[in-house]
Design an enzyme around this catalytic site. Structure first.
Site, PDB file in Angstrom:
ATOM      1  N   CYS A 110      14.295  10.974   7.715  1.00 31.33           N
ATOM      2  CA  CYS A 110      13.599  10.534   9.195  1.00 31.33           C
ATOM      3  C   CYS A 110      15.653  10.559   9.834  1.00 31.33           C
ATOM      4  O   CYS A 110      15.477  10.712  10.865  1.00 31.33           O
ATOM      5  CB  CYS A 110      13.713   9.368   8.932  1.00 31.33           C
ATOM      6  N   GLU A 148       9.391   2.023  11.261  1.00 33.42           N
ATOM      7  CA  GLU A 148      10.216   3.716  11.686  1.00 33.42           C
ATOM      8  C   GLU A 148       9.342   4.310  11.895  1.00 33.42           C
ATOM      9  O   GLU A 148       9.203   5.324  10.322  1.00 33.42           O
ATOM     10  CB  GLU A 148      11.377   2.984  10.132  1.00 33.42           C
ATOM     11  N   GLU A 178       9.514  16.379  14.943  1.00 32.05           N
ATOM     12  CA  GLU A 178       9.862  16.480  13.812  1.00 32.05           C
ATOM     13  C   GLU A 178       9.737  17.302  13.108  1.00 32.05           C
ATOM     14  O   GLU A 178       8.341  17.108  13.385  1.00 32.05           O
ATOM     15  CB  GLU A 178      10.181  14.210  14.156  1.00 32.05           C
ATOM     16  N   LYS A 203       0.673  -1.361   0.254  1.00 34.03           N
ATOM     17  CA  LYS A 203       0.054   0.132  -0.234  1.00 34.03           C
ATOM     18  C   LYS A 203       0.952   0.792   0.228  1.00 34.03           C
ATOM     19  O   LYS A 203       2.018   1.449   1.180  1.00 34.03           O
ATOM     20  CB  LYS A 203      -0.534  -0.149   0.821  1.00 34.03           C
TER      21      LYS A 203
END
Length: 545
Positions: A339, A305, A436, A224
């Site tokens: 990331c 993650e 973040e 997906k």
């Protein structure tokens, strides 16, 4: 706390020449200073541009399925330009994909590991031949510059080959415990059906890495893709089809997460989910997967993650030229949308002002513009929502710290452009120092000494990447031991992990699971088994192989 002298004596891993013989051969990145490579990329950009706007169906059980609803993927540098349209799955098609994977799994599970690996080695060879076209698509669909796009394709090639080789290694049963009259064999079997939910920022590499790991280990998979990069994901799944992977083993299922996300995660027929993306979604998947559904006879495995708030420490004796370069590359490469990106730089008081001045001028000189122009270092952020979120953090930062750089990008039109933005004197507890941002926003922080620098660096809920620039062996040794994060880089940028050389992944709220591109990664997609046999026959023990 141990003294610097004691820490300096910490044993380092011993290197052997045998390791050199076994080194994994990574795909080399293109050298775009060569005219030949420039021309190849220009030709590929032209070819991909001629195909913009094409339609791409679902792929379920090897069949192409069109749907009434569509997902439109746009060029973030020119939002009015449609890169492509894909079918958009509903729960009906999602169940079809689950059923197809369930049907295909037994035969694929029983396919010898070496045979499964062959498909992915062939796919790597084919991708290597077509690499420039796949890189060019990334330029248009996700706004990567030439080098970033090419590196993503190289990483994809590496994942295909590395995991294939790893499965050949792991596919051989191990004979344990030499005991007369008894054999003990240890081996692995795949879990079942894996749902793969990749991100848009490494749209081929991470998609390929998670999918390849699941498949080569013998699982059937449902991919997906992120709604911002479905065309790139389609091209990867189609690559596997072209090398002959059996129908139903991999299924392509783009669709809105609000409609099919929870549905596939909670399906009792799904055995595991491999996810890369936001902390919010990752935690939701983890919670949903933990609930045992009616008819489910297994516990689901989740690999997630979920990002980082990564810091670089600049020591008082650091080479500031190298530190500035490494910080610029880490903070603003691909617009900070990694990331692993540096979003905090912690600088010793003695060199703070000099470093900040050099950093600011270096960021001011960066070229920003259309990613198809190889002279531009920075392009757009991924979409309107990302731009709005990042600009919101910049406004918050103006209330929390001192703004030292904000570039005007209004001349670039209606693309989702944001220039490099730097804040100074940022308090460790500030929002822009804790959350973040996933954009080109950097917080510069001051520390009195290494004790304070490490306290600041470790003072978030994440533990993914980080680094230090220093000439002090004692300080480097101490940071190696005390800066407890997934990937630590010393005197270099903190982005750009390479498969098999720098296995990638973190802990705390950065995620759960072993490191991608490392020797433990495939184990997460399998269950170990032990078979013990009494080999005594009429009072004697036969010789064993």
């Amino acid at each position: 706390m141990r003294s610097p002298v004691e820490i300096g004596k910490t044993a380092k891993p011993v290197h052997t020449f045998e390791q050199d013989k076994l080194a994994f051969p990574n795909a080399p990145e293109r050298n775009f200073s060569l005219v030949e490579n420039q021309e190849k990329m220009k030709a590929s950009l032209a070819k991909v541009r001629s195909e913009l706007g094409n339609y791409y169906p679902l792929i379920i059980d090897g069949k192409e399925i069109k749907t009434e609803k569509e997902i439109k993927s746009v060029n973030p540098a020119r939002p009015s330009e449609i890169v492509g349209r894909t079918a958009s799955a509903s729960q009906k098609e999602a169940q079809m994909a689950i059923d197809a994977a369930k049907k295909a799994f037994p035969a694929w599970r029983d396919t010898p590991p070496e045979k499964r690996a062959e498909y992915f080695l062939k796919a790597a060879d084919l991708l290597e031949q077509e690499r420039d076209e796949h890189a060019a698509l990334q330029v248009y669909e996700v706004g990567k510059n030439w080098r970033e796009a090419d590196a993503d394709v190289c990483e994809t090639i590496d994942y295909l080959r590395y995991y294939a080789q790893e499965m050949i290694r792991l596919g051989k049963p191990k004979r344990l415990g030499p005991v007369a009259g008894e054999t003990n064999d240890y081996f692995y079997q795949p879990k079942g059906i894996a749902v793969i939910i990749p991100p848009w920022n490494f749209p081929m590499a991470i998609c390929a890495g998670m999918t390849t790991a699941a498949l080569v280990a013998g699982n059937a998979a449902i991919v997906k893709p992120a709604s911002q990069s479905p065309i790139i994901a389609y091209k990867f799944v189609d690559l596997l089809r072209r090398v002959g992977i059996p129908n139903g083993v991999v299924n392509f299922l783009p669709g809105p997460g609000s409609e099919i996300g929870d549905f596939i995660v909670t399906s009792p027929d799904v055995h595991m989910i491999a996810f890369t993306g936001s902390r919010e979604i990752g935690c939701r998947i983890y919670r949903l997967a933990a609930e045992v559904q009616p008819g489910q006879n297994h516990l689901k495995k989740v690999i997630a993650e979920m990002g980082g708030k990564n810091a670089i420490i600049v020591d008082s004796d650091a080479d500031l030229d190298e530190a500035v370069l490494g910080t610029i590359q880490s903070a603003f490469g691909y617009q900070g949308q990694k990331c692993s990106a540096c979003s905090r730089v912690i600088v010793m008081e003695s060199c703070y002002d000099t470093f900040l001045s050099r950093l600011t001028e270096a960021a001011r000189s960066l070229r920003i513009g259309m990613p198809e122009d190889p002279g531009n270092f920075m392009g757009p952020v991924i979409d309107a929502n990302a731009k709005k979120t990042i600009l919101g953090y910049i406004e918050t930062g103006k209330k929390e710290a001192r703004l030292v750089l904000e570039r005007d990008v209004s001349h670039l039109g209606d693309g989702y452009f944001i220039g490099p933005t730097i804040f100074a004197e940022v308090p460790p507890a500030a929002t822009i120092a804790q959350e973040e941002i996933f954009g080109p926003v950097l917080a510069v922080m001051k520390a009195k000494n290494l004790d304070e620098a490490l306290e600041i660096a470790l003072g978030t809920s994440y533990a993914l990447t980080g680094g230090i620039f220093s000439r002090s062996p004692a300080n480097i040794a101490r940071v190696r031991e005390e800066f407890r994060i997934g990937n630590l880089y010393i005197n270099r940028k903190i982005t750009g992990a390479v498969v098999a050389r720098q296995p990638f992944g973190g802990f705390k709220m950065s995620g759960i699971g072993s490191k991608a591109g490392g020797p433990d990664y495939l184990l997460q997609f399998m269950d170990p088994r032990t078979v013990t046999e009494n080999t005594l026959r009429r009072g004697f023990a036969p010789e064993e192989d």
